[in-house]
Design a protein around this motif. Structure first.
Motif, PDB file in Angstrom:
ATOM      1  N   GLY A  12       0.851  -1.191   0.000  1.00 49.48           N
ATOM      2  CA  GLY A  12       0.000   0.000   0.000  1.00 49.48           C
ATOM      3  C   GLY A  12       0.885   1.238   0.000  1.00 49.48           C
ATOM      4  O   GLY A  12       1.937   1.256  -0.644  1.00 49.48           O
ATOM      5  N   ASP A  46      -4.572  -8.399  -3.679  1.00 52.61           N
ATOM      6  CA  ASP A  46      -5.081  -8.281  -5.040  1.00 52.61           C
ATOM      7  C   ASP A  46      -3.889  -8.134  -6.003  1.00 52.61           C
ATOM      8  O   ASP A  46      -3.269  -7.074  -6.092  1.00 52.61           O
ATOM      9  CB  ASP A  46      -5.997  -7.044  -5.081  1.00 52.61           C
ATOM     10  N   LYS A  49      -4.092  -5.384  -8.862  1.00 52.39           N
ATOM     11  CA  LYS A  49      -3.890  -4.017  -8.359  1.00 52.39           C
ATOM     12  C   LYS A  49      -2.397  -3.786  -8.078  1.00 52.39           C
ATOM     13  O   LYS A  49      -1.817  -2.768  -8.464  1.00 52.39           O
ATOM     14  CB  LYS A  49      -4.722  -3.855  -7.077  1.00 52.39           C
ATOM     15  N   VAL A  78       4.212  -4.349   6.354  1.00 53.75           N
ATOM     16  CA  VAL A  78       3.609  -3.021   6.146  1.00 53.75           C
ATOM     17  C   VAL A  78       2.175  -3.203   5.631  1.00 53.75           C
ATOM     18  O   VAL A  78       1.739  -2.496   4.735  1.00 53.75           O
ATOM     19  CB  VAL A  78       4.463  -2.147   5.180  1.00 53.75           C
ATOM     20  N   GLY A  80      -0.440  -3.646   8.096  1.00 52.10           N
ATOM     21  CA  GLY A  80      -1.262  -3.011   9.126  1.00 52.10           C
ATOM     22  C   GLY A  80      -2.275  -3.956   9.747  1.00 52.10           C
ATOM     23  O   GLY A  80      -2.436  -5.104   9.302  1.00 52.10           O
ATOM     24  N   PRO A  84      -4.089 -10.538  10.027  1.00 52.10           N
ATOM     25  CA  PRO A  84      -3.139 -11.610  10.344  1.00 52.10           C
ATOM     26  C   PRO A  84      -1.712 -11.121  10.618  1.00 52.10           C
ATOM     27  O   PRO A  84      -0.828 -11.940  10.891  1.00 52.10           O
ATOM     28  CB  PRO A  84      -3.162 -12.487   9.094  1.00 52.10           C
ATOM     29  N   LYS A 104       1.918   0.352  14.378  1.00 51.64           N
ATOM     30  CA  LYS A 104       1.802   0.860  15.766  1.00 51.64           C
ATOM     31  C   LYS A 104       0.652   0.207  16.520  1.00 51.64           C
ATOM     32  O   LYS A 104       0.748  -0.017  17.719  1.00 51.64           O
ATOM     33  CB  LYS A 104       1.644   2.376  15.773  1.00 51.64           C
ATOM     34  N   ALA A 129       9.408   3.085  12.162  1.00 53.69           N
ATOM     35  CA  ALA A 129       8.352   3.821  11.436  1.00 53.69           C
ATOM     36  C   ALA A 129       7.029   3.864  12.196  1.00 53.69           C
ATOM     37  O   ALA A 129       6.143   4.636  11.834  1.00 53.69           O
ATOM     38  CB  ALA A 129       8.116   3.173  10.068  1.00 53.69           C
TER      39      ALA A 129
HETATM   40  P1  NAP Z   1      -2.357   0.652   3.170  1.00 53.76           P
HETATM   41  O1  NAP Z   1      -2.071   1.705   2.182  1.00 53.76           O
HETATM   42  O2  NAP Z   1      -3.767   0.340   3.510  1.00 53.76           O
HETATM   43  O3  NAP Z   1      -1.631  -0.676   2.668  1.00 53.76           O
HETATM   44  C1  NAP Z   1      -1.798  -1.931   3.251  1.00 53.76           C
HETATM   45  C2  NAP Z   1      -1.346  -2.968   2.270  1.00 53.76           C
HETATM   46  O4  NAP Z   1      -1.363  -4.245   2.881  1.00 53.76           O
HETATM   47  C3  NAP Z   1      -2.208  -3.058   1.018  1.00 53.76           C
HETATM   48  O5  NAP Z   1      -1.385  -3.383  -0.065  1.00 53.76           O
HETATM   49  C4  NAP Z   1      -3.141  -4.227   1.360  1.00 53.76           C
HETATM   50  O6  NAP Z   1      -3.627  -4.881   0.222  1.00 53.76           O
HETATM   51  C5  NAP Z   1      -2.170  -5.117   2.092  1.00 53.76           C
HETATM   52  N1  NAP Z   1      -2.843  -6.055   2.984  1.00 53.76           N
HETATM   53  C6  NAP Z   1      -3.636  -5.751   4.024  1.00 53.76           C
HETATM   54  N2  NAP Z   1      -4.084  -6.868   4.616  1.00 53.76           N
HETATM   55  C7  NAP Z   1      -3.553  -7.893   3.926  1.00 53.76           C
HETATM   56  C8  NAP Z   1      -3.646  -9.303   4.021  1.00 53.76           C
HETATM   57  N3  NAP Z   1      -4.386  -9.881   4.962  1.00 53.76           N
HETATM   58  N4  NAP Z   1      -2.959 -10.050   3.137  1.00 53.76           N
HETATM   59  C9  NAP Z   1      -2.209  -9.478   2.186  1.00 53.76           C
HETATM   60  N5  NAP Z   1      -2.079  -8.144   2.025  1.00 53.76           N
HETATM   61  C10 NAP Z   1      -2.755  -7.369   2.888  1.00 53.76           C
HETATM   62  O7  NAP Z   1      -1.633   0.962   4.551  1.00 53.76           O
HETATM   63  P2  NAP Z   1      -0.344   1.881   4.777  1.00 53.76           P
HETATM   64  O8  NAP Z   1      -0.784   3.293   4.919  1.00 53.76           O
HETATM   65  O9  NAP Z   1       0.708   1.529   3.798  1.00 53.76           O
HETATM   66  O10 NAP Z   1       0.082   1.415   6.241  1.00 53.76           O
HETATM   67  C11 NAP Z   1       0.751   0.190   6.463  1.00 53.76           C
HETATM   68  C12 NAP Z   1       1.244   0.134   7.904  1.00 53.76           C
HETATM   69  O11 NAP Z   1       2.150   1.215   8.129  1.00 53.76           O
HETATM   70  C13 NAP Z   1       0.151   0.296   8.960  1.00 53.76           C
HETATM   71  O12 NAP Z   1       0.477  -0.492  10.069  1.00 53.76           O
HETATM   72  C14 NAP Z   1       0.221   1.778   9.329  1.00 53.76           C
HETATM   73  O13 NAP Z   1      -0.248   2.046  10.631  1.00 53.76           O
HETATM   74  C15 NAP Z   1       1.709   2.000   9.242  1.00 53.76           C
HETATM   75  N6  NAP Z   1       2.115   3.382   8.990  1.00 53.76           N
HETATM   76  C16 NAP Z   1       1.583   4.058   7.947  1.00 53.76           C
HETATM   77  C17 NAP Z   1       1.994   5.353   7.696  1.00 53.76           C
HETATM   78  C18 NAP Z   1       1.465   6.116   6.515  1.00 53.76           C
HETATM   79  O14 NAP Z   1       1.887   7.250   6.303  1.00 53.76           O
HETATM   80  N7  NAP Z   1       0.576   5.561   5.728  1.00 53.76           N
HETATM   81  C19 NAP Z   1       2.946   5.950   8.532  1.00 53.76           C
HETATM   82  C20 NAP Z   1       3.480   5.225   9.599  1.00 53.76           C
HETATM   83  C21 NAP Z   1       3.056   3.923   9.817  1.00 53.76           C
HETATM   84  P3  NAP Z   1      -4.949  -4.334  -0.539  1.00 53.76           P
HETATM   85  O15 NAP Z   1      -4.553  -3.013  -1.129  1.00 53.76           O
HETATM   86  O16 NAP Z   1      -5.196  -5.359  -1.558  1.00 53.76           O
HETATM   87  O17 NAP Z   1      -6.013  -4.202   0.508  1.00 53.76           O
END
Ligand code: NAP
Ligand code: HSE
Length: 425
Positions: A12, A46, A49, A78, A80, A84, A104, A129
């Protein structure tokens, strides 16, 4: 030269940044870490995607393909969420894989178990992070500041709410309007609850307090209050008092226990945290030797967060190369009590709509006085239709004394409404 194979779980916002940054640094990593790297697999939900963002050959929807591949030694989580992700990390550490995570939510609730598993298996489990995105803060607390007794950690650790409060302050917006702009620009998620109610910041405070004070603090120990009740009128009063309103994460190591809380706060204009605007984050730390130190930067976003994740990956590569994995694990060697909010002292700003007639002010002062609440400032304005607006700032008072006074005030007939209650630094 050895090649270390890495798997990503999730592609993501953060995962895509990590993929890009590892590719960007690939040629240089052997010089930095003494080993080569290869991105071996990427777990997604996916494939179609994800194929728009990374080499299709690397993509899989099957965790087993990753965990059962003995040639993969580093796993970057990464994706979240608690599950799982939690089970995958536990299994990976149990099988001797080193893990980097940005999660977090998971670390603030189940960090201890994961760190114990890492220790049992001599693995690295790093999560820079998870707090304040691109800003180095966990490693500085664990390593660079290890010679200190840290007593205070205070910060703006949620970019979405800081963006909203900045819009309300600088462009006189009401909360709903500022939230809509934050959504439009991609700062706030479709469901912004975790950010605006302070839960996201609360998770970061739990992690900061645990590492800073060497004693386990979990998310459930953190008192959280969000910004959804803050109005343009509160911001205007704050300005009049020489302050700005920020959502602060506060962790204190006091003689009677740890304080861990997140709430909006009026902070003086000249405090270093007052100038932290928009989606930026900052963490202010006080240690007995270093005195005050502040860490500032981008707390979220694709590349800033990837910066922290890739920094962790490179540390692991070095540890593998020098055979010193698991060197810096759990640092919670104390077992300090965590105070409840009732036992915490704060100064308060409160805004009351009261009947404008003789004796009302004396009654209010009497209730405060008999409950150990001392008034430090008072502003009265807008007397119309027999009603006046009273803005009161108190001195430091224990929460339970303040709440007792408030209960009495709320039951008094000349008090039409208690509009705002905000703590003051
Ligand atoms: P995100 O954009 O929602 O990306 C999550 C990714 O993980 C997507 O590719 C999703 O696939 C995939 N995913 C989720 N559940 C899955 C599963 N069961 N099996 C396989 N793939 C799975 O989230 P993000 O913003 O990158 O954040 C990721 C982590 O980093 C989180 O823990 C968040 O708290 C942390 N974080 C984020 C930021 C930030 O700026 N975004 C900053 C610091 C920390 P799909 O797209 O197919 O659903
Ligand atoms: N939602 C968080 C913020 C970013 O607004 O700061 C991820 O920690």
């Amino acid at each position: 030269m050895k090649t270390i194979r890495i798997a990503l779980l999730g592609l993501g916002t953060v995962g895509t940044g990590v993929y890009k940054l590892l590719e960007r640094r690939k040629e240089e990593i052997p010089d930095k870490a003494g080993v080569k790297i290869e991105i071996a697999r990427i777990l997604v939900r996916d494939i179609e995607k994800a194929a728009k963002k990374a080499d299709r050959k690397l993509l899989t929807t099957d965790w087993k393909e990753i965990i059962e591949d003995e040639s993969i030694s580093v796993i970057v989580e990464v994706m979240g969420g608690l599950e799982p992700a939690g089970s995958y990390i536990m299994e990976a550490l149990g099988r001797g894989r080193h893990v980097v995570s940005a999660n977090k939510d998971l670390i603030a609730s189940r960090g201890q178990g994961l760190l114990e598993k890492a220790k049992e298996n001599h693995c690295d489990f790093l999560f820079e992070a998870a707090v304040a995105g691109g800003i180095p803060i966990l490693r500085p607390l664990k390593q660079c500041l290890a010679g200190n007794e840290i007593t205070d950690i205070m910060g703006i650790v949620n970019g979405t709410t800081n963006f909203i409060l900045s819009k309300m302050t600088d462009e006189n917006m009401e909360f709903d309007e500022a939230l809509a702009v934050a959504k439009e620009l991609g700062y706030a998620e479709a469901d912004p609850t975790a950010d605006i109610e302070g839960y996201d910041a609360g998770r970061k405070v739990a992690i900061l307090a645990s590492i800073g004070f060497h004693s386990r603090v979990v998310f459930d120990d953190v008192y959280t209050e969000g910004i959804s009740a803050i109005t343009a009128r509160d911001i205007e009063y704050a300005r009049e008092l020489g302050c700005v309103i920020k959502l602060l994460g506060v962790a204190k190591n006091t003689e009677t226990g740890i304080e861990a809380r997140v709430h909006p706060m009026l902070i003086p204009d000249d405090h270093p945290l007052a100038s932290v605007k928009d989606a930026f984050n900052a963490v202010f730390v006080h240690g007995d030797a270093v005195d005050d130190a502040m860490f500032y930067g981008r707390g979220a976003g694709e590349m800033p967060t990837a910066s922290a994740v890739v920094g962790d990956v490179i540390d692991i590569l070095r540890d593998i190369q020098w055979n010193c994995c698991g060197r810096i694990g759990c640092s919670c060697y104390k077992n300090l009590p965590v105070k409840t909010i009732q036992d915490i002292e704060s100064k308060y700003f409160l805004l009351l709509d009261v009947e404008d007639r003789p004796g009302v002010l004396a009654n209010i002062a009497g209730v405060f006085g008999s409950n150990a609440v001392s008034i430090s400032k008072l502003i009265q304005k807008n007397a119309k239709d027999g009603c006046a607006e009273l803005a009161i700032v108190t001195d430091l008072v224990k929460e339970y004394h303040f709440r007792d006074a408030l209960t009495i005030l709320e039951g008094m007939s000349p008090i039409r409404k208690v509009s705002s209650i905000i703590r003051v630094l």
